[in-house]
Write an enzyme that holds these catalytic residues in place. Structure first.
Site, short mmCIF file in Angstrom:
data_model
loop_
_atom_site.label_atom_id
_atom_site.label_comp_id
_atom_site.label_asym_id
_atom_site.label_seq_id
_atom_site.Cartn_x
_atom_site.Cartn_y
_atom_site.Cartn_z
CE LYS A 209 16.84 110.48 -28.92
NZ LYS A 209 18.26 110.39 -28.27
N1 PMP Z 1 23.76 110.95 -31.07
C1 PMP Z 1 23.08 110.12 -30.18
C2 PMP Z 1 23.42 108.84 -30.32
C3 PMP Z 1 22.32 110.43 -29.46
O1 PMP Z 1 21.49 109.79 -28.59
C4 PMP Z 1 22.07 111.96 -29.40
C5 PMP Z 1 21.08 112.45 -28.21
N2 PMP Z 1 19.60 112.72 -28.81
C6 PMP Z 1 22.61 112.87 -30.17
C7 PMP Z 1 23.98 112.35 -30.90
C8 PMP Z 1 22.56 114.16 -30.09
O2 PMP Z 1 21.28 114.58 -30.61
P1 PMP Z 1 20.44 116.01 -30.30
O3 PMP Z 1 21.49 116.95 -30.39
O4 PMP Z 1 19.27 115.95 -31.05
O5 PMP Z 1 20.00 115.71 -28.83
#
Ligand code: PMP
Length: 302
Positions: A156
């Site tokens: 991320k």
């Molecule tokens: N994909 C992307 C590109 C994101 O930014 C997020 C948000 N963090 C997610 C998927 C979903 O991840 P999470 O469920 O851990 O928030």
């Protein structure tokens, strides 16, 4: 306080938290971050899956080779101190590991100072039942995720968000809510900031995470399939699979479980939130508010 930032071992108000703008993260997107939520539960304010988020933050840092000088426990402690200063149960917490080259403006910086800033703000976006029932209108983007040899998409990382942000900025004056991005072959990857699921013939499908973030909400949704007696498959999905789905929803910390009722101008089923999506959303809400005993270890009371 209403909102605050933990910066350099001090809790500061939103406007006092200043850093040098010519840092490596701002110039080149060389940083990693997380998005975490806290909820009101019967035992007080709880942060949902905090350890998993901090674990992914550290994994992201390792993938992009940011050398950390702090531990996961130290960051959890900082988050605890920060949110004690903030009123309200429903918060959005954003730790960001960034780095500063202390005045060096070239690319090959030898000694980057790696630091963390953590923001905590009230969570204000709560879609109404009608908004949920009408669902999101989305489009598939003409831009693709980069190939696996060009990017680390499981991190991320700040820089990974440039294409999502451009896609969304292109949409701000339209009534399209979000954009879905495909992998270089044309299979569906994910939305701008959420994973995607479809339901067809009462089976749940979601793409692999080669070209998508391994979402914590995605993992929560897959875990609750057992309780709901729902079969699921992780598989390649094409645009046609979206158009012909019985139900579609996006899943992420921020948007939780959000129905999608229109894709590229095509109405999905009857154009309203589907029954299974509604059931998954309600189960998700019960889990994040610590109403399901089985998942109580996902809650941190700091
Ligand atoms: N994909 C992307 C590109 C994101 O930014 C997020 C948000 N963090 C997610 C998927 C979903 O991840 P999470 O469920 O851990 O928030």
């Amino acid at each position: 306080m209403e909102r605050a930032i933990y910066l350099n071992d001090e809790i500061k108000s939103w406007h006092e938290a200043n850093i040098n703008p010519f840092n490596f993260s701002m110039m080149y997107g060389y940083g990693v971050f997380e998005g975490i939520r806290s909820y009101a539960t019967s035992k007080g304010r709880s942060i949902f899956r905090l350890k998993d988020h901090i674990n992914r933050l550290f994994d992201s840092a390792k993938i992009v080779n940011l050398k950390l000088v702090f531990t996961e426990d130290e960051i959890i402690q900082k988050i605890g101190c920060l949110i004690k200063e903030i009123n309200g149960d429903n918060l959005y917490i954003r730790p960001m590991i960034y780095c500063d080259s202390d005045g060096f403006l070239g690319l090959k910086a030898k000694e980057l100072r790696v630091d963390i800033a953590i923001a905590a703000v009230p969570w204000l976006y709560e879609p109404s039942t009608e908004q949920r029932d009408s669902g999101f209108t989305i489009i598939t983007s003409s831009q693709k995720r980069p190939s696996l040899s060009s990017a680390y998409l499981n991190a991320k990382a700040n820089g990974n968000y440039l294409s999502s942000i451009i896609n969304l900025q292109d949409l701000v004056d339209t009534n399209i809510d979000d954009v879905v991005i495909c992998d270089p072959q044309g299979f569906i990857a994910e939305a701008s900031g959420a994973n995607i699921f479809i339901i067809k013939n009462e089976t749940l499908y979601t793409p692999f995470t080669y070209y998508a973030l391994d979402g914590i909400t995605r993992n929560t949704v897959l875990s609750l399939c057992d309780e709901l007696n729902l079969q699921y498959q992780v598989s390649n999905l094409k645009k046609e699979d979206l158009y012909l789905a019985d139900e579609i929803f996006l899943a992420g910390t921020a948007m939780e479980v959000m129905p999608v009722t229109k894709v590229d101008g095509r109405i999905i089923s009857n154009g309203r939130q589907g029954n299974l999506t509604k059931e998954i959303f309600h189960s998700y809400k019960r889990i994040v508010t610590n109403q399901v005993e089985k998942y109580h270890l996902w809650h941190s009371y700091l």
